[in-house]
Design an enzyme around this catalytic site. Structure first.
Site, PDB file in Angstrom:
ATOM      1  N   HIS A  26      -2.585   1.742   8.527  1.00  0.00           N
ATOM      2  CA  HIS A  26      -3.668   0.953   7.930  1.00  0.00           C
ATOM      3  C   HIS A  26      -3.824  -0.332   8.728  1.00  0.00           C
ATOM      4  O   HIS A  26      -2.843  -1.068   8.936  1.00  0.00           O
ATOM      5  CB  HIS A  26      -3.342   0.635   6.474  1.00  0.00           C
ATOM      6  CG  HIS A  26      -4.249  -0.380   5.854  1.00  0.00           C
ATOM      7  ND1 HIS A  26      -5.621  -0.216   5.777  1.00  0.00           N
ATOM      8  CD2 HIS A  26      -4.001  -1.579   5.276  1.00  0.00           C
ATOM      9  CE1 HIS A  26      -6.158  -1.271   5.180  1.00  0.00           C
ATOM     10  NE2 HIS A  26      -5.197  -2.110   4.872  1.00  0.00           N
ATOM     11  N   GLU A  62       0.827  -1.214   0.000  1.00  0.00           N
ATOM     12  CA  GLU A  62       0.000   0.000   0.000  1.00  0.00           C
ATOM     13  C   GLU A  62       0.862   1.265   0.000  1.00  0.00           C
ATOM     14  O   GLU A  62       0.414   2.329   0.420  1.00  0.00           O
ATOM     15  CB  GLU A  62      -0.952   0.020   1.206  1.00  0.00           C
ATOM     16  CG  GLU A  62      -1.886  -1.168   1.313  1.00  0.00           C
ATOM     17  CD  GLU A  62      -2.943  -1.250   0.200  1.00  0.00           C
ATOM     18  OE1 GLU A  62      -2.996  -0.345  -0.659  1.00  0.00           O
ATOM     19  OE2 GLU A  62      -3.688  -2.246   0.204  1.00  0.00           O
ATOM     20  N   GLU A 102     -16.725  10.419  24.035  1.00  0.00           N
ATOM     21  CA  GLU A 102     -15.417  10.993  23.679  1.00  0.00           C
ATOM     22  C   GLU A 102     -15.236  11.138  22.166  1.00  0.00           C
ATOM     23  O   GLU A 102     -14.383  11.903  21.708  1.00  0.00           O
ATOM     24  CB  GLU A 102     -14.286  10.120  24.231  1.00  0.00           C
ATOM     25  CG  GLU A 102     -14.236   8.752  23.573  1.00  0.00           C
ATOM     26  CD  GLU A 102     -13.032   7.907  24.008  1.00  0.00           C
ATOM     27  OE1 GLU A 102     -13.158   6.680  23.972  1.00  0.00           O
ATOM     28  OE2 GLU A 102     -11.989   8.457  24.376  1.00  0.00           O
ATOM     29  N   HIS A 106     -12.738  -3.979   4.111  1.00  0.00           N
ATOM     30  CA  HIS A 106     -11.283  -4.155   4.138  1.00  0.00           C
ATOM     31  C   HIS A 106     -10.650  -3.643   5.441  1.00  0.00           C
ATOM     32  O   HIS A 106      -9.997  -4.420   6.146  1.00  0.00           O
ATOM     33  CB  HIS A 106     -10.678  -3.455   2.908  1.00  0.00           C
ATOM     34  CG  HIS A 106      -9.201  -3.628   2.786  1.00  0.00           C
ATOM     35  ND1 HIS A 106      -8.550  -3.623   1.577  1.00  0.00           N
ATOM     36  CD2 HIS A 106      -8.227  -3.788   3.720  1.00  0.00           C
ATOM     37  CE1 HIS A 106      -7.253  -3.805   1.774  1.00  0.00           C
ATOM     38  NE2 HIS A 106      -7.035  -3.899   3.064  1.00  0.00           N
ATOM     39  N   HIS A 119      -6.700  -3.770   9.814  1.00  0.00           N
ATOM     40  CA  HIS A 119      -7.925  -4.517   9.494  1.00  0.00           C
ATOM     41  C   HIS A 119      -8.764  -4.640  10.768  1.00  0.00           C
ATOM     42  O   HIS A 119      -8.794  -5.685  11.410  1.00  0.00           O
ATOM     43  CB  HIS A 119      -7.558  -5.889   8.926  1.00  0.00           C
ATOM     44  CG  HIS A 119      -6.856  -5.823   7.596  1.00  0.00           C
ATOM     45  ND1 HIS A 119      -6.358  -6.918   6.950  1.00  0.00           N
ATOM     46  CD2 HIS A 119      -6.598  -4.754   6.781  1.00  0.00           C
ATOM     47  CE1 HIS A 119      -5.809  -6.546   5.780  1.00  0.00           C
ATOM     48  NE2 HIS A 119      -5.936  -5.233   5.676  1.00  0.00           N
TER      49      HIS A 119
END
Ligand code: 2HA
Ligand code: ZN
Length: 276
Positions: A140, A116, A170, A211, A142
């Site tokens: 990133h 990525e 919050e 994803h 999952h």
């Protein structure tokens, strides 16, 4: 100074391991990148190999020309980062056009930076501009509950932001700019990088449907904390929806406006719509 003795490398490794322990990084899932400060690169310059060949990034990030990044390796497992950082991570430098990179440290058993990389670098480029260089971390992961929600909520920024704000008081204070969502796309390429970095102009959080999630922040604490807060809120929503489809009571648009005053945050009205 040795790379692995630096505060930034230690912070990076700790964050990667924290993500693994949260259960967000099955197998080689997820990736992390850090835009190094000039003085951080200078402090480890003796350990940086400047002789390796240049490789195509797959996109163009001219505003990041010459910069150094610490990033996870493609196909590497977050589970291994703490014990084998030199195998799992690398430092890359970008060329003077911002179109190529070369590996300067790490990946001692071979490999490439994260698949990525286009998304990471395009997000870094946008954040360099809109935060005046404050943001240095792109993450990133999952995240299980956020992914689950992308199957049952409309894929709209307004809906995800509002539903996740409602799940924990919050939340609007932690991510007052809200959350963005992109529909399912093929990962790893330039197209999803362009779509994500466009959203990063306005948001610090982008969800990739079915994803995972991207978060941007100033440092490891802020960025991990943001990911953690969004995912925790998603977990509460999944639990709530699992008990019954409707809520008996919740935080109302007016409650959010009151909160905004006391906590000195601006909450865009487009997230405070009346529900039918
Ligand atoms: O396998 O998470 O999106 C790494 C990824 C690709
Ligand atoms: Zn992924």
């Amino acid at each position: 100074m040795k790379v692995l003795e630096t505060e930034f490398a230690r912070g990076f490794i700790r964050m990667a391991n924290d993500g693994w322990e949260q259960g967000w990084h099955e197998r080689n899932g997820g990736n992390l990148s850090y835009r190094m400060k000039k003085e951080e690169a200078e402090a480890v310059i003796e350990e940086l190999d400047q002789t390796r060949s240049w490789q195509e990034i797959g996109t163009s990030v001219p505003k990041l020309a010459g910069e150094y990044f610490l990033v996870t390796g493609s196909g590497k497992f977050f589970r291994n980062v703490k014990d084998r950082p030199e195998d799992s991570l690398c430092i890359i430098q970008l060329d003077e056009q911002g179109e190529k990179y070369r590996i300067c440290w790490g990946l001692v058993n071979g490999g490439r930076p994260t698949s990525e990389l286009p998304s990471h670098l395009m997000n870094h480029e946008v954040k360099l501009e809109v935060t005046g260089g404050k943001h240095r971390v792109i993450y990133h992961a999952h995240t299980t509950n956020v992914i689950a929600l992308t199957f049952v909520l409309p894929l709209k920024d307004e809906v995800f932001t509002r539903e996740l704000w409602e799940m924990a008081t919050e939340c609007p204070v932690v991510f007052p700019d809200g959350i963005s969502v992109v529909g399912w796309m093929v990962p790893g390429g330039r197209e999803i990088a362009v779509a994500t970095s466009e959203l990063m102009k306005k948001y610090d959080v982008a969800i990739w449907a079915h994803h995972g999630m991207f978060c941007s922040g100033e440092d490891f604490d802020q960025t991990f904390g943001l990911m953690h807060t969004v995912e925790k809120s998603a977990e509460i929503l999944v639990k709530t929806l699992s008990m019954r489809p409707d809520k008996l009571q919740t935080i109302t648009p007016q409650s959010f406006r009151d909160l905004a005053v006391d906590f000195h945050v601006e909450l865009p009205e487009r997230f405070l719509y009346e529900k039918k």
